[in-house]
Design a protein around this motif. Structure first.
Motif, mmCIF file in Angstrom:
data_model
loop_
_atom_site.group_PDB
_atom_site.id
_atom_site.type_symbol
_atom_site.label_atom_id
_atom_site.label_comp_id
_atom_site.label_asym_id
_atom_site.label_seq_id
_atom_site.Cartn_x
_atom_site.Cartn_y
_atom_site.Cartn_z
ATOM 1 N N GLY A 1 -40.943 24.853 15.381
ATOM 2 C CA GLY A 1 -40.040 23.916 16.013
ATOM 3 C C GLY A 1 -39.216 24.478 17.151
ATOM 4 O O GLY A 1 -38.457 23.738 17.785
ATOM 5 N N GLN A 2 -39.375 25.758 17.436
ATOM 6 C CA GLN A 2 -38.659 26.365 18.555
ATOM 7 C C GLN A 2 -39.579 26.409 19.780
ATOM 8 O O GLN A 2 -40.618 27.056 19.758
ATOM 9 N N LEU A 3 -39.174 25.709 20.799
ATOM 10 C CA LEU A 3 -39.991 25.549 21.997
ATOM 11 C C LEU A 3 -40.313 26.895 22.644
ATOM 12 O O LEU A 3 -39.444 27.761 22.771
ATOM 13 N N LYS A 4 -41.565 27.058 23.069
ATOM 14 C CA LYS A 4 -41.995 28.268 23.770
ATOM 15 C C LYS A 4 -42.406 27.965 25.211
ATOM 16 O O LYS A 4 -41.978 28.628 26.140
ATOM 17 N N SER A 5 -43.245 26.939 25.383
ATOM 18 C CA SER A 5 -43.699 26.611 26.735
ATOM 19 C C SER A 5 -44.164 25.166 26.797
ATOM 20 O O SER A 5 -44.457 24.544 25.772
ATOM 21 N N ILE A 6 -44.243 24.671 28.040
ATOM 22 C CA ILE A 6 -44.731 23.320 28.297
ATOM 23 C C ILE A 6 -45.896 23.419 29.267
ATOM 24 O O ILE A 6 -45.806 24.099 30.303
ATOM 25 N N ALA A 7 -47.009 22.747 28.940
ATOM 26 C CA ALA A 7 -48.206 22.775 29.784
ATOM 27 C C ALA A 7 -48.269 21.505 30.626
ATOM 28 O O ALA A 7 -47.805 20.442 30.217
ATOM 29 N N PHE A 8 -48.880 21.637 31.827
ATOM 30 C CA PHE A 8 -48.958 20.521 32.764
ATOM 31 C C PHE A 8 -50.408 20.225 33.129
ATOM 32 O O PHE A 8 -51.312 20.993 32.807
ATOM 33 N N GLU A 9 -50.608 19.121 33.830
ATOM 34 C CA GLU A 9 -51.947 18.631 34.112
ATOM 35 C C GLU A 9 -52.794 19.584 34.947
ATOM 36 O O GLU A 9 -54.030 19.499 34.924
ATOM 37 N N ASP A 10 -52.147 20.493 35.674
ATOM 38 C CA ASP A 10 -52.914 21.463 36.469
ATOM 39 C C ASP A 10 -53.186 22.746 35.703
ATOM 40 O O ASP A 10 -53.549 23.768 36.299
ATOM 41 N N SER A 11 -52.979 22.701 34.373
ATOM 42 C CA SER A 11 -53.227 23.819 33.452
ATOM 43 C C SER A 11 -52.167 24.926 33.534
ATOM 44 O O SER A 11 -52.289 25.941 32.848
ATOM 45 N N GLN A 12 -51.163 24.745 34.352
ATOM 46 C CA GLN A 12 -50.071 25.717 34.392
ATOM 47 C C GLN A 12 -49.140 25.512 33.201
ATOM 48 O O GLN A 12 -49.014 24.418 32.680
ATOM 49 N N LYS A 13 -48.489 26.616 32.799
ATOM 50 C CA LYS A 13 -47.500 26.567 31.733
ATOM 51 C C LYS A 13 -46.189 27.153 32.221
ATOM 52 O O LYS A 13 -46.177 28.145 32.948
ATOM 53 N N HIS A 14 -45.090 26.525 31.822
ATOM 54 C CA HIS A 14 -43.761 27.030 32.137
ATOM 55 C C HIS A 14 -43.040 27.326 30.826
ATOM 56 O O HIS A 14 -43.054 26.503 29.902
ATOM 57 N N ASP A 15 -42.422 28.484 30.749
ATOM 58 C CA ASP A 15 -41.694 28.864 29.545
ATOM 59 C C ASP A 15 -40.311 28.230 29.522
ATOM 60 O O ASP A 15 -39.595 28.230 30.534
ATOM 61 N N PHE A 16 -39.934 27.697 28.353
ATOM 62 C CA PHE A 16 -38.602 27.125 28.167
ATOM 63 C C PHE A 16 -38.115 27.421 26.752
ATOM 64 O O PHE A 16 -38.908 27.583 25.826
ATOM 65 N N ASP A 17 -36.799 27.468 26.621
ATOM 66 C CA ASP A 17 -36.179 27.631 25.309
ATOM 67 C C ASP A 17 -35.773 26.288 24.702
ATOM 68 O O ASP A 17 -35.643 26.169 23.480
ATOM 69 N N ALA A 18 -35.539 25.302 25.567
ATOM 70 C CA ALA A 18 -35.092 23.987 25.092
ATOM 71 C C ALA A 18 -35.484 22.936 26.110
ATOM 72 O O ALA A 18 -35.685 23.224 27.292
ATOM 73 N N MET A 19 -35.562 21.689 25.638
ATOM 74 C CA MET A 19 -35.807 20.568 26.533
ATOM 75 C C MET A 19 -35.010 19.363 26.063
ATOM 76 O O MET A 19 -35.002 19.032 24.877
ATOM 77 N N TYR A 20 -34.332 18.712 27.001
ATOM 78 C CA TYR A 20 -33.664 17.441 26.723
ATOM 79 C C TYR A 20 -34.643 16.308 26.998
ATOM 80 O O TYR A 20 -35.372 16.332 27.997
ATOM 81 N N ALA A 21 -34.634 15.323 26.121
ATOM 82 C CA ALA A 21 -35.521 14.176 26.302
ATOM 83 C C ALA A 21 -34.834 12.925 25.764
ATOM 84 O O ALA A 21 -34.302 12.922 24.648
ATOM 85 N N GLY A 22 -34.839 11.881 26.574
ATOM 86 C CA GLY A 22 -34.318 10.593 26.126
ATOM 87 C C GLY A 22 -35.478 9.707 25.696
ATOM 88 O O GLY A 22 -36.304 9.314 26.530
ATOM 89 N N LEU A 23 -35.546 9.407 24.413
ATOM 90 C CA LEU A 23 -36.690 8.674 23.884
ATOM 91 C C LEU A 23 -36.439 7.169 23.842
ATOM 92 O O LEU A 23 -35.299 6.716 23.732
ATOM 93 N N ARG A 24 -37.518 6.422 23.909
ATOM 94 C CA ARG A 24 -37.435 5.001 23.580
ATOM 95 C C ARG A 24 -37.183 4.875 22.073
ATOM 96 O O ARG A 24 -37.478 5.784 21.302
#
Length: 303
Positions: A208-231
């Protein structure tokens, strides 16, 4: 349960419902709390920014609250799920999943909301832990760390400055869905806020501890946290089925006394407010309970 008739029935026994029950119990009101055991904040291990309880597990806080409310012998609890409600002479009739039927003069919905998760593996595992919604509830724990903000058309304006106050390592993610204005992009650049406008395709985490986020171009960015406003949607469909009016955002519409559009029906907590916090839920639950008691007292005095 022998008694089938109550002055007040509260649907939902988390913070807001318990706060309302305490106000009513201390006012000697014959009250039933019906709870299905699925609070909105069950995903998060700790509750912050709640005076005297900062950092305690949500379940522990709720257990303490429930034990304190049970000291008032006019308050009863039932572990069950309310499936329907309808008007009847002098109030309302409530039916539960197990087939129990109760009558009440006043009805309170403290049922919260249900978040709708995006179809991304790992998102739900991180929700409430390292994918978070509120800088006041969780931001301090990620101060100074690499933080993403999954923006939408509603949250970019107010959320970015709040998060940047806690960390200078801020990246805005649009998920390819929204176009930021030139004014916003200029402001972000001025304050060192990065922007990624590519679609998100995956989330990597460990317990449950965020490590990275992948994108459509196959790149990954490392993050420790992400804010998200959900429906979200109403956790309980009964208020809408009974005819309670909803706001454009999907909350139950109430006045300043937490009365819904149906006379005698109240609502409080996350189901009525975009300000989702324990402190807010407790505050408006307590106020709703006090207003119900006032109405009942005045009715009896005038009778």
């Amino acid at each position: 349960m022998k008694n089938q008739s109550f002055e007040v029935i509260i649907v939902g026994g988390s913070y807001s419902g318990l706060a309302a029950a305490m106000s009513l119990g201390r006012s000697l009101r014959n009250t039933l709390v019906i709870d299905s055991g699925e609070p909105c904040n069950r995903f998060t291990p700790h509750s912050q920014n709640f005076l005297t309880q900062d950092g305690r597990a949500p379940g522990e806080i709720a257990a303490i609250a429930r034990n304190q409310v049970l000291k008032y012998n006019t308050v009863k609890f039932l572990d069950d799920l309310v499936v329907s409600g309808m008007p009847r002479a002098g109030g309302f009739q409530i039916e539960t999943w197990s087939g129990k039927v109760f009558q009440t003069q006043k009805l309170v919905f403290a049922t919260g909301v249900r978040d709708i998760f995006p179809d991304l593996e790992g998102f739900e595992d991180c929700w409430g832990k390292s994918i978070i919604h509120c800088p006041y509830c969780h931001g301090y724990e990620f101060r100074g760390q690499k933080t993403a903000i999954w923006v939408n058309a509603e949250n970019s304006g107010h959320l970015v400055p709040l998060v940047r106050n806690l960390t200078r390592q801020v990246t805005v993610l649009t998920n390819g869905d929204i176009q930021l204005s030139n004014e916003e992009l200029t402001k972000f650049k001025k304050h060192g806020v990065k922007v990624v406008e590519k679609r998100i395709t995956g989330i990597s985490h460990k317990d449950g501890q965020l490590k990275s986020i992948a994108f459509e171009d196959s790149q990954k960015h490392d993050f420790d946290a992400m804010y998200a406003g959900l429906r979200f949607e109403q956790h309980c469909p009964v208020p809408a089925a009974m005819g309670c009016e909803l706001t454009d955002k999907g909350h139950i519409k109430t006045d300043m006394f937490f009365k819904t559009s149906i006379e005698g029906v109240y609502a409080c907590g996350d189901n009525v407010s975009p300000l989702r916090s324990v402190t807010n839920a407790v505050a408006n639950g307590s106020f709703a309970g006090a207003n119900i008691n006032r109405e009942l007292a005045v009715m009896a005095f005038q009778g």
